[in-house]
Design a protein around this motif. Structure first.
Motif, PDB file in Angstrom:
ATOM      1  N   ILE A   8      34.339  27.637  42.775  1.00 31.13           N
ATOM      2  CA  ILE A   8      33.981  28.965  43.133  1.00 31.13           C
ATOM      3  C   ILE A   8      34.321  30.106  42.351  1.00 31.13           C
ATOM      4  O   ILE A   8      35.545  30.285  42.361  1.00 31.13           O
ATOM      5  CB  ILE A   8      34.296  28.966  44.813  1.00 31.13           C
ATOM      6  CG1 ILE A   8      33.719  27.879  45.365  1.00 31.13           C
ATOM      7  CG2 ILE A   8      33.855  30.399  45.226  1.00 31.13           C
ATOM      8  CD1 ILE A   8      34.154  27.846  46.981  1.00 31.13           C
ATOM      9  N   ASP A   9      33.481  30.746  41.967  1.00 24.95           N
ATOM     10  CA  ASP A   9      33.685  31.973  40.994  1.00 24.95           C
ATOM     11  C   ASP A   9      33.159  33.211  41.462  1.00 24.95           C
ATOM     12  O   ASP A   9      32.668  33.168  42.841  1.00 24.95           O
ATOM     13  CB  ASP A   9      33.120  31.831  39.887  1.00 24.95           C
ATOM     14  CG  ASP A   9      33.862  32.464  38.664  1.00 24.95           C
ATOM     15  OD1 ASP A   9      34.741  33.220  38.995  1.00 24.95           O
ATOM     16  OD2 ASP A   9      33.448  32.378  37.474  1.00 24.95           O
ATOM     17  N   ASP A  13      28.656  40.997  40.636  1.00 22.33           N
ATOM     18  CA  ASP A  13      28.465  41.752  41.735  1.00 22.33           C
ATOM     19  C   ASP A  13      29.309  41.832  42.836  1.00 22.33           C
ATOM     20  O   ASP A  13      29.274  42.250  43.850  1.00 22.33           O
ATOM     21  CB  ASP A  13      27.012  41.728  42.628  1.00 22.33           C
ATOM     22  CG  ASP A  13      26.487  40.349  42.912  1.00 22.33           C
ATOM     23  OD1 ASP A  13      27.853  39.338  42.858  1.00 22.33           O
ATOM     24  OD2 ASP A  13      25.829  40.019  43.490  1.00 22.33           O
ATOM     25  N   GLY A  14      30.410  40.926  42.526  1.00 25.43           N
ATOM     26  CA  GLY A  14      31.523  40.635  43.481  1.00 25.43           C
ATOM     27  C   GLY A  14      31.137  39.750  44.457  1.00 25.43           C
ATOM     28  O   GLY A  14      32.129  39.104  45.262  1.00 25.43           O
ATOM     29  N   LYS A  15      30.184  38.967  44.543  1.00 28.62           N
ATOM     30  CA  LYS A  15      29.970  37.947  45.413  1.00 28.62           C
ATOM     31  C   LYS A  15      30.419  36.642  44.838  1.00 28.62           C
ATOM     32  O   LYS A  15      30.427  36.305  43.697  1.00 28.62           O
ATOM     33  CB  LYS A  15      28.358  37.785  45.657  1.00 28.62           C
ATOM     34  CG  LYS A  15      27.903  39.178  46.628  1.00 28.62           C
ATOM     35  CD  LYS A  15      26.392  38.817  46.992  1.00 28.62           C
ATOM     36  CE  LYS A  15      25.919  39.922  47.757  1.00 28.62           C
ATOM     37  NZ  LYS A  15      24.376  39.768  47.804  1.00 28.62           N
ATOM     38  N   LEU A  16      30.739  35.819  45.820  1.00 32.36           N
ATOM     39  CA  LEU A  16      31.169  34.472  45.433  1.00 32.36           C
ATOM     40  C   LEU A  16      30.049  33.450  45.026  1.00 32.36           C
ATOM     41  O   LEU A  16      29.008  33.772  45.640  1.00 32.36           O
ATOM     42  CB  LEU A  16      31.806  33.759  46.566  1.00 32.36           C
ATOM     43  CG  LEU A  16      33.146  34.435  47.277  1.00 32.36           C
ATOM     44  CD1 LEU A  16      33.811  33.815  48.291  1.00 32.36           C
ATOM     45  CD2 LEU A  16      34.308  34.398  45.893  1.00 32.36           C
ATOM     46  N   LYS A  69      46.433  34.143  37.216  1.00 31.66           N
ATOM     47  CA  LYS A  69      45.700  33.437  36.293  1.00 31.66           C
ATOM     48  C   LYS A  69      44.760  32.633  36.943  1.00 31.66           C
ATOM     49  O   LYS A  69      43.528  32.364  36.403  1.00 31.66           O
ATOM     50  CB  LYS A  69      46.718  32.121  35.708  1.00 31.66           C
ATOM     51  CG  LYS A  69      47.655  32.692  34.796  1.00 31.66           C
ATOM     52  CD  LYS A  69      47.316  33.277  33.638  1.00 31.66           C
ATOM     53  CE  LYS A  69      46.506  32.254  32.736  1.00 31.66           C
ATOM     54  NZ  LYS A  69      45.845  33.095  31.411  1.00 31.66           N
ATOM     55  N   THR A  70      44.616  32.334  38.228  1.00 29.82           N
ATOM     56  CA  THR A  70      43.686  31.508  38.828  1.00 29.82           C
ATOM     57  C   THR A  70      42.543  32.448  39.447  1.00 29.82           C
ATOM     58  O   THR A  70      42.969  33.371  40.288  1.00 29.82           O
ATOM     59  CB  THR A  70      44.169  30.548  39.916  1.00 29.82           C
ATOM     60  OG1 THR A  70      45.210  29.532  39.335  1.00 29.82           O
ATOM     61  CG2 THR A  70      43.101  29.731  40.571  1.00 29.82           C
ATOM     62  N   LYS A  71      41.417  32.443  39.218  1.00 23.47           N
ATOM     63  CA  LYS A  71      40.280  33.135  39.755  1.00 23.47           C
ATOM     64  C   LYS A  71      39.508  32.327  40.532  1.00 23.47           C
ATOM     65  O   LYS A  71      38.878  31.132  40.314  1.00 23.47           O
ATOM     66  CB  LYS A  71      39.698  34.091  38.696  1.00 23.47           C
ATOM     67  CG  LYS A  71      40.485  34.879  37.868  1.00 23.47           C
ATOM     68  CD  LYS A  71      41.040  36.059  38.601  1.00 23.47           C
ATOM     69  CE  LYS A  71      41.943  36.978  37.636  1.00 23.47           C
ATOM     70  NZ  LYS A  71      42.402  38.215  38.455  1.00 23.47           N
TER      71      LYS A  71
END
Length: 622
Positions: A8-9, A13-16, A69-71
């Protein structure tokens, strides 16, 4: 997987958003999954523990600066080390409270997804479990706003969360205190319970103090704690993944091994609400469902996810069952035509295998829609009959070819020709009955063949000058009798075959009902286990509250327990009604199918009984 991938990134637009490549990985995993997710503040070493669970030194990014580090959420799927036939899915989440991000709503969504997707949730923190550490866990107090059990319009007590939430582990890193409470040595779990102890009173300050603690105690069915000492010299902590084991604290490694072993032994396979086992494929559907719901601005709903998943899984279960039946019958089709008992036996075998395959994957097919669609097979029986008919017709064509040549040459158009024709025809029929005795369509094709020869027989009979007029009439009567006899034989053979089909169909119906009942009992058992788990957790919590003097809260918990019992009784009654209706519908469909066969049986019997039994003679065909 040899390394983790982003599951999941966060879009521009900021949405998952879900990564399609990760979903493709999950789609290939047909095994049940144990899902372990780790959450916590950024730069607290979450990724190191996940790498160790994967049996690796490196994998999830650790980083060596204050930057997170993790996004998003990263995933690593590995074979479960102690549960054969199971996949361990590790989810490493984006660090909460990232100063660069500064978005508490985003953090709560990440936390909520970790709760929704995991069967074990690991909270990773540093230092001690003090009031500040618990206050930083405000995300747990907001779960009721970000997760719904049923549709948002339905009011459901948040005490229901304990039925569906994962087990909870608090991993305390860089722990330097002595495990001692009020002068007595304490275990890690006792330390956690002490940190989650509530205060007496109803002031705003007390309520604020108690709220996150109550949520942890109330929402999660089980709690466990591990305290990790400093792993190594502070200067080396940033390079932990590259250190030689000799440079890492033995005590740290011992706790790490104990932590991993507990996860391996105690973490359960992920289940949906109502107990349906989650495979990698199902987990992928859940991820997409929840993330798409969040991206739309709505709140993820467990009940809606289950309904959506049931449709997807039941359709897939139907296709799998159909494939089992069709692939088996298609291989068999290469050997058509087959004897009736062989084709019906194979049809029955593959039908039951198809139903078993469907039952393993399906859930909540309460109206029997998908199971009913699986009641197939008539086309293969029909194909076998057509193949038998073609084979019988071809055989008669070959056997009658010399006689046909004689007819064309006028061989029978002489005195005494009728007797010669009858003898040749009888020889053909006898050879045919010998060679085609196993064929499904032996009698019907012969009946059709003899009907086709009526005009020729009549012409030869009339042309035979050796016969008197009276003898011709007698022969004509005998010919009609022979045709009638063969027609009756064909009808009796159809009757016998229909009876055989009815026996097989009755056996199929009984087995199908048995499997439906077994599936229903399994689903009911899951429901009861789900409720019992919640009940046990609430009873433990109630006992602890009473012991510490929180009588009012204990009374409230007693009300929740009673409400849980009442709701469970309503659910069980509803499911019992649904199951009873499903069985009744299945039996009604079975009865309707059998009635169709019985009606055919009666019609055939009437047709047979309405015909007078002829005496043999003429071109007698036995």
């Amino acid at each position: 997987m040899d390394k983790p991938v982003c599951l999941i990134d966060t879009a521009s637009d900021g949405k998952l958003c879900v990564q399609q490549s990760a979903l493709q990985v999950l789609e290939q995993i047909q095994q049940p999954v144990v899902v372990v997710a780790v959450v916590g503040l950024y730069r607290t070493g979450k990724s190191y523990l996940m790498n160790r669970l994967a049996g690796k030194q490196t994998g999830f990014a650790l980083g060596s600066t204050i930057e997170s580090k993790t996004k998003g959420i990263w995933m690593w799927c590995v074979p479960h080390p102690t549960k054969p036939g199971t996949t361990l899915v590790l989810l490493d989440t984006e660090g909460l409270g990232d100063v660069d991000k500064g978005d508490s709503v985003h953090d709560t969504r990440i936390f909520s997804l970790a709760v929704l997707l995991s069967s074990t949730l690991v909270l990773n923190s540093r230092g001690t479990i003090d009031n500040r550490a618990i206050e930083e866990l405000q995300y747990v107090t907001e779960l009721t706003e970000y997760i719904k059990i049923k549709s948002p319009d339905e009011v459901v007590d948040d005490g229901e969360f304990v039925k569906f939430f994962p087990s909870f582990i608090w991993a305390v890193r860089d722990f330097t205190l002595q495990l001692n409470i009020e002068g007595k040595d304490a275990t890690e779990d006792e330390y956690l319970e002490f940190a989650l102890k509530l205060k007496l009173g109803n002031s705003i300050q007390v309520n604020n103090y108690n709220l996150p603690r109550e949520c942890i105690r109330k929402y999660f069915p089980s709690r466990k704690c591990f305290t990790f000492p400093f792993p190594t010299n502070p200067d080396n902590v940033s390079y932990l993944e590259t250190l030689d084991p000799a440079e890492i604290s033995k005590r740290f490694l011992e706790v790490t091994n104990r932590f991993c072993q507990f996860i391996f032994d105690q973490s359960q396979v992920k289940n949906l609400k109502d107990g349906h086992t989650v495979t990698g494929r199902v987990l992928g559907h859940l991820v997409k469902t929840y993330v798409d719901t969040i991206a739309s601005g709505a709140v993820p709903c467990l009940e809606n996810a289950v309904i959506s998943m049931a449709l997807i899984e039941n359709e897939a279960a139907f296709q799998e069952g159909l494939e089992v039946y069709q692939s088996g019958m298609e291989k068999l089709k290469k050997s058509f035509p087959l004897e009736l008992n062989e084709i019906t036996s194979e049809h029955q075998c593959f039908s039951l295998m198809a139903t078993q395959t469907f039952m393993k994957r399906c859930f909540r097919d309460s109206d029997g829609k998908f199971l009913t669609s699986l009641e197939v097979g008539g086309e293969y029986l029909w194909d076998n009959e057509k193949a038998s008919e073609a084979k019988c017709e071809s055989l008669l064509s070959v056997l009658s070819e010399p006689m046909t040549e004689r007819i064309n040459q006028g061989f029978y158009a002489t005195a005494g020709g009728y007797d010669l024709f009858c003898q040749d025809l009888e020889d053909i029929v006898n050879q045919y009955n010998t060679l085609a005795y196993q064929e499904v369509k032996i009698a019907e094709v012969l009946e059709k063949f003899l009907q086709q020869k009526v005009a020729v027989t009549t012409a030869i009979l009339q042309a035979d000058d050796k016969l008197t007029e009276n003898e011709r009439k007698i022969c004509e009567e005998r010919e009609r009798a022979v045709l009638l006899e063969q027609e009756i034989k064909a009808q009796e053979e159809r009757q016998r075959q229909l009876k055989e089909k009815m026996v097989i169909e009755e056996q199929n119906n009984e087995e199908r009902v048995r499997q439906v009942i077994q599936k229903m009992e399994e689903e009911m058992s899951f429901q009861q286990q789900e409720t019992q788990r919640a009940m046990d957790s609430k009873l433990r919590e109630q006992a602890a509250l009473m012991e510490k003097g929180f009588q009012e809260k204990a009374n409230k918990m007693a009300s929740e327990i009673e409400e849980l019992r009442r709701n469970n009784k309503e659910v069980e009654d509803r499911k019992s009604r649904e199951f009873a209706q499903m069985i009744a519908d299945q039996e009604r469909r079975n009865a309707e199918n059998m009635e169709v066969l019985r009606q055919q049986h009666r019609q055939q019997m009437e047709a047979i009984n309405s015909r007078p039994r002829p005496s043999s003679g003429g071109c007698s065909i036995q």
